[in-house]
Design a protein around this motif. Structure first.
Motif, PDB file in Angstrom:
ATOM      1  N   LEU A  56      35.603  33.301  37.720  1.00 16.31           N
ATOM      2  CA  LEU A  56      36.670  34.006  37.016  1.00 16.31           C
ATOM      3  C   LEU A  56      37.986  33.904  37.784  1.00 16.31           C
ATOM      4  O   LEU A  56      39.063  34.019  37.200  1.00 16.31           O
ATOM      5  CB  LEU A  56      36.295  35.481  36.823  1.00 16.31           C
ATOM      6  CG  LEU A  56      35.018  35.726  36.023  1.00 16.31           C
ATOM      7  CD1 LEU A  56      34.720  37.215  35.932  1.00 16.31           C
ATOM      8  CD2 LEU A  56      35.113  35.110  34.632  1.00 16.31           C
ATOM      9  N   ILE A  57      37.893  33.719  39.092  1.00 18.29           N
ATOM     10  CA  ILE A  57      39.053  33.431  39.929  1.00 18.29           C
ATOM     11  C   ILE A  57      38.686  32.260  40.846  1.00 18.29           C
ATOM     12  O   ILE A  57      37.507  31.995  41.087  1.00 18.29           O
ATOM     13  CB  ILE A  57      39.494  34.647  40.779  1.00 18.29           C
ATOM     14  CG1 ILE A  57      38.371  35.093  41.727  1.00 18.29           C
ATOM     15  CG2 ILE A  57      39.949  35.795  39.889  1.00 18.29           C
ATOM     16  CD1 ILE A  57      38.775  36.196  42.704  1.00 18.29           C
ATOM     17  N   PHE A  77      46.128  36.637  33.024  1.00 19.98           N
ATOM     18  CA  PHE A  77      46.071  35.549  32.051  1.00 19.98           C
ATOM     19  C   PHE A  77      45.275  34.356  32.580  1.00 19.98           C
ATOM     20  O   PHE A  77      44.647  33.638  31.790  1.00 19.98           O
ATOM     21  CB  PHE A  77      47.492  35.161  31.644  1.00 19.98           C
ATOM     22  CG  PHE A  77      48.248  36.334  31.083  1.00 19.98           C
ATOM     23  CD1 PHE A  77      48.031  36.751  29.780  1.00 19.98           C
ATOM     24  CD2 PHE A  77      49.113  37.069  31.880  1.00 19.98           C
ATOM     25  CE1 PHE A  77      48.681  37.865  29.266  1.00 19.98           C
ATOM     26  CE2 PHE A  77      49.768  38.178  31.381  1.00 19.98           C
ATOM     27  CZ  PHE A  77      49.555  38.591  30.074  1.00 19.98           C
ATOM     28  N   ASP A  78      45.249  34.182  33.892  1.00 22.37           N
ATOM     29  CA  ASP A  78      44.364  33.172  34.479  1.00 22.37           C
ATOM     30  C   ASP A  78      42.906  33.534  34.201  1.00 22.37           C
ATOM     31  O   ASP A  78      42.093  32.674  33.832  1.00 22.37           O
ATOM     32  CB  ASP A  78      44.577  33.079  35.989  1.00 22.37           C
ATOM     33  CG  ASP A  78      45.900  32.424  36.351  1.00 22.37           C
ATOM     34  OD1 ASP A  78      46.534  31.810  35.473  1.00 22.37           O
ATOM     35  OD2 ASP A  78      46.306  32.540  37.526  1.00 22.37           O
ATOM     36  N   ILE A  79      42.573  34.806  34.383  1.00 20.98           N
ATOM     37  CA  ILE A  79      41.203  35.259  34.149  1.00 20.98           C
ATOM     38  C   ILE A  79      40.846  35.169  32.668  1.00 20.98           C
ATOM     39  O   ILE A  79      39.733  34.760  32.304  1.00 20.98           O
ATOM     40  CB  ILE A  79      40.998  36.685  34.696  1.00 20.98           C
ATOM     41  CG1 ILE A  79      41.003  36.654  36.233  1.00 20.98           C
ATOM     42  CG2 ILE A  79      39.695  37.290  34.176  1.00 20.98           C
ATOM     43  CD1 ILE A  79      40.918  38.020  36.888  1.00 20.98           C
ATOM     44  N   LEU A 130      41.342  45.269  36.524  1.00 22.06           N
ATOM     45  CA  LEU A 130      41.285  43.903  36.016  1.00 22.06           C
ATOM     46  C   LEU A 130      39.985  43.219  36.413  1.00 22.06           C
ATOM     47  O   LEU A 130      39.286  42.634  35.562  1.00 22.06           O
ATOM     48  CB  LEU A 130      42.487  43.113  36.565  1.00 22.06           C
ATOM     49  CG  LEU A 130      42.429  41.586  36.475  1.00 22.06           C
ATOM     50  CD1 LEU A 130      42.323  41.132  35.029  1.00 22.06           C
ATOM     51  CD2 LEU A 130      43.649  40.976  37.158  1.00 22.06           C
ATOM     52  N   LEU A 131      39.639  43.286  37.675  1.00 20.84           N
ATOM     53  CA  LEU A 131      38.460  42.573  38.162  1.00 20.84           C
ATOM     54  C   LEU A 131      37.160  43.164  37.603  1.00 20.84           C
ATOM     55  O   LEU A 131      36.245  42.425  37.224  1.00 20.84           O
ATOM     56  CB  LEU A 131      38.444  42.573  39.685  1.00 20.84           C
ATOM     57  CG  LEU A 131      39.637  41.881  40.362  1.00 20.84           C
ATOM     58  CD1 LEU A 131      39.529  41.983  41.871  1.00 20.84           C
ATOM     59  CD2 LEU A 131      39.771  40.428  39.920  1.00 20.84           C
ATOM     60  N   THR A 139      33.853  43.167  44.425  1.00 21.99           N
ATOM     61  CA  THR A 139      34.329  42.783  43.098  1.00 21.99           C
ATOM     62  C   THR A 139      35.049  41.438  43.150  1.00 21.99           C
ATOM     63  O   THR A 139      34.843  40.579  42.286  1.00 21.99           O
ATOM     64  CB  THR A 139      35.277  43.866  42.542  1.00 21.99           C
ATOM     65  OG1 THR A 139      34.650  45.152  42.664  1.00 21.99           O
ATOM     66  CG2 THR A 139      35.599  43.621  41.087  1.00 21.99           C
ATOM     67  N   ILE A 140      35.891  41.254  44.161  1.00 25.90           N
ATOM     68  CA  ILE A 140      36.593  39.980  44.338  1.00 25.90           C
ATOM     69  C   ILE A 140      35.592  38.844  44.513  1.00 25.90           C
ATOM     70  O   ILE A 140      35.691  37.796  43.874  1.00 25.90           O
ATOM     71  CB  ILE A 140      37.550  40.052  45.544  1.00 25.90           C
ATOM     72  CG1 ILE A 140      38.706  41.022  45.260  1.00 25.90           C
ATOM     73  CG2 ILE A 140      38.103  38.665  45.882  1.00 25.90           C
ATOM     74  CD1 ILE A 140      39.564  41.338  46.476  1.00 25.90           C
ATOM     75  N   ASN A 141      34.625  39.054  45.384  1.00 25.30           N
ATOM     76  CA  ASN A 141      33.622  38.019  45.649  1.00 25.30           C
ATOM     77  C   ASN A 141      32.822  37.673  44.393  1.00 25.30           C
ATOM     78  O   ASN A 141      32.526  36.501  44.131  1.00 25.30           O
ATOM     79  CB  ASN A 141      32.680  38.465  46.766  1.00 25.30           C
ATOM     80  CG  ASN A 141      33.358  38.480  48.122  1.00 25.30           C
ATOM     81  OD1 ASN A 141      34.311  37.750  48.369  1.00 25.30           O
ATOM     82  ND2 ASN A 141      32.874  39.329  49.018  1.00 25.30           N
ATOM     83  N   ALA A 142      32.473  38.694  43.621  1.00 28.06           N
ATOM     84  CA  ALA A 142      31.699  38.458  42.395  1.00 28.06           C
ATOM     85  C   ALA A 142      32.516  37.676  41.370  1.00 28.06           C
ATOM     86  O   ALA A 142      31.993  36.776  40.704  1.00 28.06           O
ATOM     87  CB  ALA A 142      31.247  39.790  41.799  1.00 28.06           C
ATOM     88  N   CYS A 143      33.795  38.002  41.259  1.00 28.24           N
ATOM     89  CA  CYS A 143      34.655  37.277  40.318  1.00 28.24           C
ATOM     90  C   CYS A 143      34.776  35.809  40.709  1.00 28.24           C
ATOM     91  O   CYS A 143      34.797  34.926  39.843  1.00 28.24           O
ATOM     92  CB  CYS A 143      36.040  37.926  40.259  1.00 28.24           C
ATOM     93  SG  CYS A 143      36.093  39.443  39.283  1.00 28.24           S
TER      94      CYS A 143
END
Length: 201
Positions: A112-113, A188-190, A65-66, A103-107
């Protein structure tokens, strides 16, 4: 085990779990449609009570997903331009080797989050992803506190692989659905964040 006993067991799981899992079949991603087959696979695991498999596949879903979200963001949710194959390969190569934390940090950096979601996902990384991906029962059960003294035989027995296997089984049973539910709704949030971000361009 006999085929009929297996069939009866699966039917019992299906009857028990159907109402709680059915809603996950009704909502499907559009921008991130690549994830549909994976969510369906996880739904089936939950239907038959395969909770350890659910957590493992949810880890896979989260990382997919990310990374896909970052690719869609870079594309501004537009189709990849020609030369299609070459550009697709470049985009995939750019993100495929990224570690989950990066990946989390980049999103989060790309909106995106949210920061709250980032914090939760980093928690999930420790709680679910690392333990299951590295087959480390100690990581999975690190928050478990024994009610007995450290040198008590009952505490020592809990360190055996047999008892830890049972603890992981119970941990998965208690946490698989809530973990998947969070990641499922994050899709769906993303998607909304991608739409809001790029519909203004």
């Amino acid at each position: 085990m006999e085929k009929q006993r297996l069939a009866d067991g699966l039917k019992n799981h299906l009857n028990k779990n159907y109402e709680s899992i059915a809603p996950y079949y009704k909502k499907k991603p559009i921008i991130l449609e690549e994830l549909i087959l994976l969510t369906f696979e996880i739904n089936r695991c939950l239907l038959v009570g395969a909770n350890m498999a659910t957590i493992t596949l949810t880890n896979y879903l989260l990382e997919n997903l990310l990374k896909i979200a970052l690719m869609k963001d870079e594309q501004k949710i537009l189709p990849i331009e020609a030369p299609w194959g070459e550009n697709l390969e470049k985009l995939d190569d750019k993100y495929t080797s990224w570690a989950l934390e990066k990946t989390i940090n980049a999103c989060c950096a790309r909106s995106l989050i949210s920061k709250e979601q980032k914090k939760q996902l980093l928690n999930f990384k420790e709680k679910y992803r690392n333990g299951f991906s590295h087959s480390s029962r100690r990581l999975i059960l690190k928050d478990f506190e024994s009610p007995h003294k450290p040198n008590d035989i009952r505490t020592l027995l809990r360190k055996s692989s047999e008892n830890q296997a049972l603890e992981v089984f119970m941990f998965s049973k208690e946490n698989a659905l809530s973990y998947y539910d969070y990641v499922f709704h994050l899709i769906f949030d993303i998607e909304k964040n991608l739409t809001d971000k790029h519909s203004l361009l």
